[in-house]
Design a protein around this motif. Sequence first.
Motif, short mmCIF file in Angstrom:
data_model
loop_
_atom_site.label_atom_id
_atom_site.label_comp_id
_atom_site.label_asym_id
_atom_site.label_seq_id
_atom_site.Cartn_x
_atom_site.Cartn_y
_atom_site.Cartn_z
N LEU A 49 3.34 6.27 -2.31
CA LEU A 49 4.46 6.81 -2.59
C LEU A 49 5.23 6.87 -4.85
CD1 LEU A 49 7.16 5.43 0.15
CD2 LEU A 49 5.58 7.87 -0.32
N LYS A 50 4.18 6.04 -5.19
CA LYS A 50 4.86 6.24 -6.79
C LYS A 50 5.65 5.93 -7.08
CE LYS A 50 0.37 8.79 -7.11
NZ LYS A 50 -0.08 10.15 -7.80
N ASP A 51 6.69 5.01 -6.67
CA ASP A 51 8.34 4.78 -7.27
C ASP A 51 9.61 5.80 -6.38
OD1 ASP A 51 6.97 2.87 -8.69
OD2 ASP A 51 7.09 4.55 -10.35
N ARG A 52 9.21 6.31 -5.26
CA ARG A 52 9.65 6.96 -5.15
C ARG A 52 10.73 6.81 -3.91
NH1 ARG A 52 4.88 10.64 -5.15
NH2 ARG A 52 5.49 12.71 -6.14
N GLU A 53 10.33 5.31 -3.89
CA GLU A 53 11.21 4.78 -2.61
C GLU A 53 10.82 3.04 -3.80
OE1 GLU A 53 12.42 4.87 -0.18
OE2 GLU A 53 12.61 6.95 0.48
N VAL A 94 10.34 -1.60 -3.22
CA VAL A 94 9.64 -2.08 -2.58
C VAL A 94 10.77 -2.45 -1.21
CG1 VAL A 94 8.60 -4.60 -2.48
CG2 VAL A 94 7.84 -2.67 -4.12
N PHE A 95 11.87 -2.75 -1.02
CA PHE A 95 13.11 -3.62 -0.40
C PHE A 95 13.08 -2.21 0.95
CE2 PHE A 95 13.49 -6.26 -3.73
CZ PHE A 95 13.37 -7.51 -3.16
N ASN A 96 13.18 -0.62 0.20
CA ASN A 96 13.74 -0.02 1.52
C ASN A 96 11.98 -0.20 2.06
OD1 ASN A 96 15.61 0.70 0.19
ND2 ASN A 96 14.92 2.35 -1.35
N VAL A 97 10.78 0.36 1.40
CA VAL A 97 9.63 0.61 2.48
C VAL A 97 9.34 -0.49 3.32
CG1 VAL A 97 6.88 0.27 2.71
CG2 VAL A 97 8.69 1.93 0.58
N LEU A 98 9.51 -2.13 2.54
CA LEU A 98 9.72 -3.04 3.45
C LEU A 98 10.81 -3.28 5.22
CD1 LEU A 98 8.57 -6.24 4.02
CD2 LEU A 98 10.51 -7.04 2.91
N PHE A 99 11.11 -2.85 4.83
CA PHE A 99 13.14 -2.52 5.63
C PHE A 99 12.56 -1.39 6.99
CE2 PHE A 99 16.36 -5.08 2.76
CZ PHE A 99 15.82 -6.04 3.14
N SER A 100 11.68 -0.54 6.26
CA SER A 100 11.91 0.13 7.31
C SER A 100 10.67 -0.36 8.01
CB SER A 100 10.96 1.70 6.10
OG SER A 100 11.56 2.47 5.72
N LEU A 101 9.41 -1.08 7.34
CA LEU A 101 8.04 -0.39 7.91
C LEU A 101 8.49 -2.32 9.50
CD1 LEU A 101 5.32 -1.21 5.53
CD2 LEU A 101 6.42 0.50 7.24
N LEU A 137 11.18 7.59 6.37
CA LEU A 137 10.29 7.39 4.34
C LEU A 137 10.52 8.29 3.46
CD1 LEU A 137 7.06 4.88 5.66
CD2 LEU A 137 8.97 4.48 3.98
N HIS A 138 9.88 8.58 2.54
CA HIS A 138 10.09 9.75 1.88
C HIS A 138 8.19 11.21 2.57
CE1 HIS A 138 9.67 12.71 -1.62
NE2 HIS A 138 10.77 11.77 -2.11
N ALA A 139 8.84 11.82 2.29
CA ALA A 139 8.46 13.28 2.90
C ALA A 139 6.91 13.66 2.84
CB ALA A 139 9.00 14.76 3.03
N ASP A 140 6.73 13.30 0.90
CA ASP A 140 4.94 13.09 0.26
C ASP A 140 4.57 11.75 1.00
OD1 ASP A 140 6.44 14.98 -0.97
OD2 ASP A 140 6.72 13.51 -2.73
N LEU A 166 0.95 -1.22 0.02
CA LEU A 166 0.54 -0.14 -0.23
C LEU A 166 0.86 1.04 0.01
CD1 LEU A 166 -2.57 1.18 0.11
CD2 LEU A 166 -2.69 1.07 2.32
N ILE A 167 1.94 0.97 0.94
CA ILE A 167 2.41 2.65 0.80
C ILE A 167 3.89 2.56 -0.16
CG2 ILE A 167 4.55 3.53 2.48
CD1 ILE A 167 3.50 2.28 4.91
N TYR A 168 4.04 1.88 -0.82
CA TYR A 168 4.79 1.53 -1.80
C TYR A 168 3.89 1.84 -3.14
CZ TYR A 168 6.75 -0.22 -6.16
OH TYR A 168 7.82 0.19 -7.55
N PHE A 169 2.61 1.62 -2.91
CA PHE A 169 2.14 2.43 -3.99
C PHE A 169 1.49 3.59 -3.93
CE2 PHE A 169 1.22 -1.86 -5.72
CZ PHE A 169 1.26 -1.52 -6.86
#
Length: 406
Positions: free
Chosen positions: A151-155, A157-164, A175-178, A146-149
């Motif tokens: 952010l629209k490719d600003r991050e 998938v692995f960055n989002v997964l490791f952050s969560l 995560l990204h400022a947006d 959900l968060i990956y979509f």
Amino acid sequence: MSNSEKWNVAALNRSKIFEIYSSTDGKPNLSGIEGRFLEIIMTKLNMNFEIVIAKDGEFGRQLSFGNWTGLIGMLHRGEADMAVANLGVYENRYRTVDFGFPYMIVGAAFGILKQNKEWKIFSFLRLFDFPIWMSILSSLLVSTILIYFILKDRETVFNVLFSLFGNMLRQPLDLHADMNKWKLVIGSWLVFAVTMSSIHSGTLLSFLALPSEPKTVETFEELSEAVTKGTHRVYSMKGDNAMPFLLNSKDAKLQLIGKKMKENNWLMSAEEMTKDPLKNEYSAVVAGNYIFKLLYGYGEKKSKVYISEELAFTANVAFAFRKGFCCISKLNEIVGRIMGSGIYDKFLQDESFKWWLLQSQNETKNEESLSLSLKDLSDAFILLLIGLSITLLVFLGEILFDHFSK
């Protein structure tokens, strides 16, 4: 009663139950519960007797064409006048031999060593059951997608997964400022991460302070399920009525236990049954409850053994006689008087206490050490090595990725 004649008494030579030793006067020197019980009766009758031991070591199983093994077979063939061996009074036996006055009621229970509290590697995973772990993993993956979509490719998938995942381990959510525009999504995730990590931390700390008692099978239904899964075995004595009864039971769970015992030949000899038959935490034994009272009635082992309150069946126990034996009524009268005095129960307690004394003398008493050993910390070192190995692999992967991306 005249002492000119001699009775042939069939028995099984079992420690603590019926033991026979040679003596200088030619008379059998008996010990054990049944041995002392028989000696009192024969002394009261003033009767000479000779002990004959069943060569196959069995109580008695019915074979094809009406033949019998063990003690019942000896009585059926006229090789003995009476049999002494805690024989249960069953219908098929009663058609073949006669029985005297019942002196005990035996219930078929199962005994098993309780699960110990020893920690093993990855024991912390057992704090939640499998469905909860799968729910947490599913929530992590769904939130990542959900968060990956969003952010629209600003991050990636692995960055989002490791952050969560790091956030669930109480690391800052980077995560990204947006992403600040989606406060409801971020807030929902933070509440979930804080709640689950707090619950796991609290449960883990309480478990470390006071480990919970591991689950030990306590009913025949649980034992049947464990046997079906292949985690446990169930033994009984060769030649007794436990396995035939289980096979012919109307209860499906008892039938299953009996079938597994027959298929795998999970049987013990009479001698093995009276010498600490409980070998490990995954081997149960179905036997008369007096056996467990005899072996585990005293000492430290008593707290380590679980004896089921549920009974598969019950049976009267009595002396068996060949058909047409002359003196059953006189024996019944004496047995009734002796049982009224509580002597048999005293013999059982005496043998149980002597067995505990013998065991305690043979055990080597090791001094307790207050210092931690390498074994105590082995799981922690194994986890550290696993973590370092994964880190090394990731480090090498980043070097290779950077090298080939140029």
